[in-house]
Design an enzyme around this catalytic site. Structure first.
Site, PDB file in Angstrom:
ATOM      1  N   LYS A   1      -4.638 -52.793   4.199  1.00  0.00           N
ATOM      2  CA  LYS A   1      -5.283 -54.035   4.465  1.00  0.00           C
ATOM      3  C   LYS A   1      -4.204 -55.191   3.672  1.00  0.00           C
ATOM      4  CE  LYS A   1      -8.491 -52.002   6.346  1.00  0.00           C
ATOM      5  NZ  LYS A   1      -9.999 -51.569   6.202  1.00  0.00           N
TER       6      LYS A   1
HETATM    7  C1  LIG Z   1     -10.969 -50.500   6.299  1.00  0.00           C
HETATM    8  C2  LIG Z   1     -12.334 -51.146   6.920  1.00  0.00           C
HETATM    9  C3  LIG Z   1     -13.616 -50.777   6.547  1.00  0.00           C
HETATM   10  C4  LIG Z   1     -13.848 -49.736   5.227  1.00  0.00           C
HETATM   11  O1  LIG Z   1     -12.995 -50.271   4.276  1.00  0.00           O
HETATM   12  P1  LIG Z   1     -12.920 -49.367   2.873  1.00  0.00           P
HETATM   13  O2  LIG Z   1     -12.499 -50.599   1.863  1.00  0.00           O
HETATM   14  O3  LIG Z   1     -11.922 -48.342   3.128  1.00  0.00           O
HETATM   15  O4  LIG Z   1     -14.254 -48.814   2.783  1.00  0.00           O
HETATM   16  C5  LIG Z   1     -14.843 -51.415   6.906  1.00  0.00           C
HETATM   17  N1  LIG Z   1     -14.642 -51.847   8.337  1.00  0.00           N
HETATM   18  C6  LIG Z   1     -13.470 -52.204   8.740  1.00  0.00           C
HETATM   19  C7  LIG Z   1     -13.458 -53.122  10.051  1.00  0.00           C
HETATM   20  C8  LIG Z   1     -12.203 -51.718   8.195  1.00  0.00           C
HETATM   21  O5  LIG Z   1     -11.119 -51.831   8.887  1.00  0.00           O
END
Ligand SMILES: *Cc1c(COP(=O)(O)O)cnc(C)c1O
Length: 394
Positions: A189
């Site tokens: 991210k």
């Molecule tokens: C990555 C992601 C999540 C989950 O995030 P985590 O921190 O890995 O639990 C939820 N929604 C979207 C759209 C994502 O890209």
């Protein structure tokens, strides 16, 4: 002859840019013996709150945890319906199910890939309790419309901001429109802590609900129970979860967040370069960015439609990998997955826009770690693959 650059190493998709400040802070944290939730988590929460211009920010160990707690804190459970998009990561849907509620999908706008407000309207019933818009790839959802639908039907809004740390809509940060805003610091991210998440809230009752539910349901002061301010008894007031963030994670996040805008500028440059270099190819490119919004440039996605490119999306993925470029698929639409078909009887065809995008989309690298030469190599690889496929098919 001009030498053609070829990277020595495989270009890993979504590779995080970790610098010395993060490394030093992690070592300092290890030496401080305070690995769990402590002062660095408190600082990361404060910094994130400031960055997002929010009232309250509560760190957790993932965005999945953030979503789960937000749904619970809205009092949503069995018999309730929550509307979200089929163009998302499975966690958005799974957390609705974890809370005991029923997920309902509303198809996307085929240009923006974001949930279509008109489709939301069609899906509202007496049982609908909330909408979870996902700011896909970092593009702001149509929040004015979504808010007006929500107020008309008395629904909660929980924003999935996993792609949207920097996103703004009409000068306001994504994650501050809904009752809760949920963020991810997973390794790919825009701000990373390895694993990690954050919930934004607007008032102290909601903030303390999240804190309590995120740490075993223990009364609020339990967060300080290992401090040097004297022993504190705690009460368990809810049956909560173990979702707290560690100082070891926050140590990375604090320094990542300092560079959030700098990294955003690097990705914006790559985004613009891709837009320019790929525009002549018979592939789909991201839509223009809507006026008065800020895109977080989390994903750069192209559409590979075999009818136009003479190569299927999946063959294109293989060939990019063979050329040493890591690629991603965000996402096969949720109804493509077996579990949801089996459990809810969903069919991909019922959400045609998400199905089309999901079957054609390819995410190409847009990490701030990429060098100019690597970006050019990625562009050249895409062109070669498409050109060869077109020639072979003539
Ligand atoms: C990555 C992601 C999540 C989950 O995030 P985590 O921190 O890995 O639990 C939820 N929604 C979207 C759209 C994502 O890209």
């Amino acid at each position: 002859m001009k030498k053609i650059f070829k990277p020595k190493k495989f270009i890993i998709f979504g590779s995080p840019l970790i610098e010395n400040d993060e490394i030093k802070e992690v070592v300092k944290t290890l030496k401080s013996s305070w690995l769990g939730t402590g002062p660095r988590v408190a600082k990361f929460e404060e910094d994130f709150k400031q960055y997002e211009n929010a009232k309250y920010a509560m760190a957790v160990n993932s965005c999945t945890a953030a979503l789960h707690l937000s749904i619970l804190a809205c009092g949503i459970g069995e018999g309730d319906e929550v509307i979200t998009t089929p163009m998302t990561f499975c966690a958005t849907v799974n957390t609705i199910i974890h809370a005991g509620a029923t997920p309902i999908l509303a198809d996307i706008n085929p240009q923006t890939y974001n949930i279509d407000p008109d489709e939301i309207r069609k899906k509202i019933t007496k049982r609908t309790k909330a909408i979870i818009p996902v700011h896909f790839a970092g593009r702001a959802c149509e929040m004015d419309e979504i808010i007006s639908i929500a107020s008309k039907h008395n629904l909660h809004i929980i924003e999935d901001c996993a792609h949207a740390i920097e996103t703004e809509y009409h000068k306001k940060k994504a994650g501050t429109f809904g009752r809760f805003g949920c963020f991810s610091f997973y390794s790919t991210k825009n701000v990373v802590t390895g694993e990690g998440g954050m919930v934004l809230a607007k008032n102290s009752e909601d903030a303390s609900k999240i804190k309590i539910l995120g740490l075993h349901g223990m009364s609020k002061d339990a967060w300080k129970r290992f401090g040097d301010t004297g022993f504190k008894h705690y009460q368990v007031v809810e049956c909560g979860y173990k979702y707290n963030m560690m100082d070891l994670q926050a140590a990375i996040g604090i320094h990542q967040l300092k560079r959030v805008d700098q990294n955003w500028l690097k990705r914006e440059k790559i985004w613009k370069r891709y837009n320019h270099a790929l525009k002549e190819l018979p592939i789909g490119l991201p839509a223009d960015i809507e006026k008065n919004t800020k895109h977080a440039y989390h994903l750069y996605t192209i559409l590979v439609d075999k009818k136009k490119t003479s190569i299927s999306r999946d063959d294109f993925l293989d060939q990019m990998t063979k050329k040493g470029v890591g690629v991603g698929v965000h996402y096969m639409s949720v109804p493509e997955h077996e579990y949801y078909q089996r459990t809810f009887g969903w069919k991909p065809e019922e959400y045609p826009n998400a199905m089309m995008v999901g079957r054609q989309t390819v995410s190409i690298p847009i990490s701030p770690k990429l060098t100019d030469m690597e970006v050019e190599y990625i562009i050249k690889s895409i062109k070669e693959i498409i050109d060869n496929a077109m020639v072979e098919n003539k």
